[in-house]
Design a protein around this motif. Structure first.
Motif, short mmCIF file in Angstrom:
data_model
loop_
_atom_site.label_atom_id
_atom_site.label_comp_id
_atom_site.label_asym_id
_atom_site.label_seq_id
_atom_site.Cartn_x
_atom_site.Cartn_y
_atom_site.Cartn_z
N ASP A 95 35.94 -5.19 29.72
CA ASP A 95 36.10 -5.88 31.00
C ASP A 95 37.59 -6.06 31.33
O ASP A 95 38.40 -6.29 30.44
CB ASP A 95 35.42 -7.25 30.95
CG ASP A 95 33.90 -7.14 30.98
OD1 ASP A 95 33.37 -6.03 30.81
OD2 ASP A 95 33.24 -8.18 31.18
N ASP A 96 37.91 -5.94 32.59
CA ASP A 96 39.20 -6.30 33.20
C ASP A 96 40.25 -5.17 33.20
O ASP A 96 41.14 -5.17 34.03
CB ASP A 96 39.84 -7.55 32.58
CG ASP A 96 38.90 -8.75 32.58
OD1 ASP A 96 37.97 -8.79 33.40
OD2 ASP A 96 39.11 -9.65 31.74
N HIS A 116 34.91 -4.13 38.87
CA HIS A 116 34.83 -5.55 38.48
C HIS A 116 35.35 -6.38 39.67
O HIS A 116 36.01 -7.37 39.47
CB HIS A 116 35.70 -5.73 37.23
CG HIS A 116 35.36 -6.89 36.34
ND1 HIS A 116 34.08 -7.37 36.15
CD2 HIS A 116 36.15 -7.65 35.55
CE1 HIS A 116 34.12 -8.39 35.29
NE2 HIS A 116 35.36 -8.57 34.92
N HIS A 149 38.53 -10.02 40.85
CA HIS A 149 37.83 -10.78 39.81
C HIS A 149 37.17 -12.02 40.43
O HIS A 149 37.31 -13.15 39.97
CB HIS A 149 38.78 -11.19 38.67
CG HIS A 149 38.07 -11.39 37.35
ND1 HIS A 149 37.49 -12.58 36.98
CD2 HIS A 149 37.84 -10.54 36.32
CE1 HIS A 149 36.95 -12.45 35.77
NE2 HIS A 149 37.14 -11.22 35.35
ZN LIG Z 1 36.33 -10.11 33.71
#
Ligand SMILES: [Zn+2]
Length: 234
Positions: free
Chosen positions: A65-66, A131, A135
């Motif tokens: 993630d990210d 994503h 965010h």
């Molecule tokens: Zn995240």
């Protein structure tokens, strides 16, 4: 078939000032985990391979993630060495930036991959999903803004990478039925949640469950979780 999906955030030495230390897995532990799987005949396949329906036994999926720079620096060379492919969820407006959503809440800043690093990872087999743009906490920002975050990020990332973006990941794991419906309508084909556990034939492809790998996940526990979920055919 049940395909375990692993969730990582950062593969890097832990920053002692971090308020989310659990999000770090050391490069050494990550290498141990990948070696243990490779030596047992497991192979990491990209998330969107789940759409093909024709999946070899002992397949698993690794997600990050990210889109941290430490993915490119530490995790990618280890993955490549084992012939593994990962799926990374990018924050479209934060490419080349930092994890503002965490640092504004008091956590340490970490750099995110630049477009060059993302493209380089892509050449080495990494796949990418969205994503959102920023965010975003989707259920909390109103429908128009949630739709923009979901649909525009797909267009932006698809344009930058020259590929169709099929996978989505809900920031903070936050979703509701309206948000899920927007993810479907925007043209995604799969979405990851932060719910724990195994996936089977009945699992909603827009709420895929994952196994959270943390700093303190020991190798035996790691293997047990993966083995359990690979066997769960529900
Ligand atoms: Zn995240």
């Amino acid at each position: 078939m049940a395909v375990p999906i692993l969730m990582y955030h950062k593969v890097a030495p832990v920053d002692p000032r971090s308020t989310l230390k659990g999000h770090y897995v050391s490069p050494r532990l990550f290498e141990k985990q990948m070696s243990a799987l490779a030596s047992r005949g497991f192979t990491a396949i990209p998330l969107n391979s789940l759409l093909t329906g024709d999946i070899a036994p002992r397949s698993f999926v690794i997600t990050f993630d990210d889109g941290y720079e430490n993915f490119h620096r530490y995790a990618l060379p280890i993955l490549v060495r084992h012939g593994f492919q990962a799926t990374v969820f990018l924050v479209a407006n934060a490419i080349g930036g930092t994890n503002r959503w965490d640092s504004e809440a008091g956590d340490v800043e970490e750099r995110l991959m630049t477009l060059e690093q993302i493209r380089d990872a892509g050449k080495q087999g990494t796949q990418f999903g969205s994503h959102t743009l920023d965010h975003a906490d989707l259920p909390a920002i109103g429908e128009a803004e949630a739709w923009r975050q979901i649909s525009e990020s797909r267009e932006v990332l698809g344009g930058l990478l020259g590929t169709d973006i099929e996978a989505f990941c809900y920031p903070y794991g936050r979703k509701n039925p309206a948000v899920r419906e927007m993810v479907v309508r925007a043209g995604y084909r799969l979405a990851c949640s932060t719910e724990k556990g195994a996936n089977n034939r009945e699992t909603d492809p827009f709420a895929l469950r994952r196994i959270n790998i943390r700093r303190d996940t020991s190798l035996p526990v790691f293997l047990y979780k993966l083995w359990r979920d690979a066997r769960n055919d529900g």
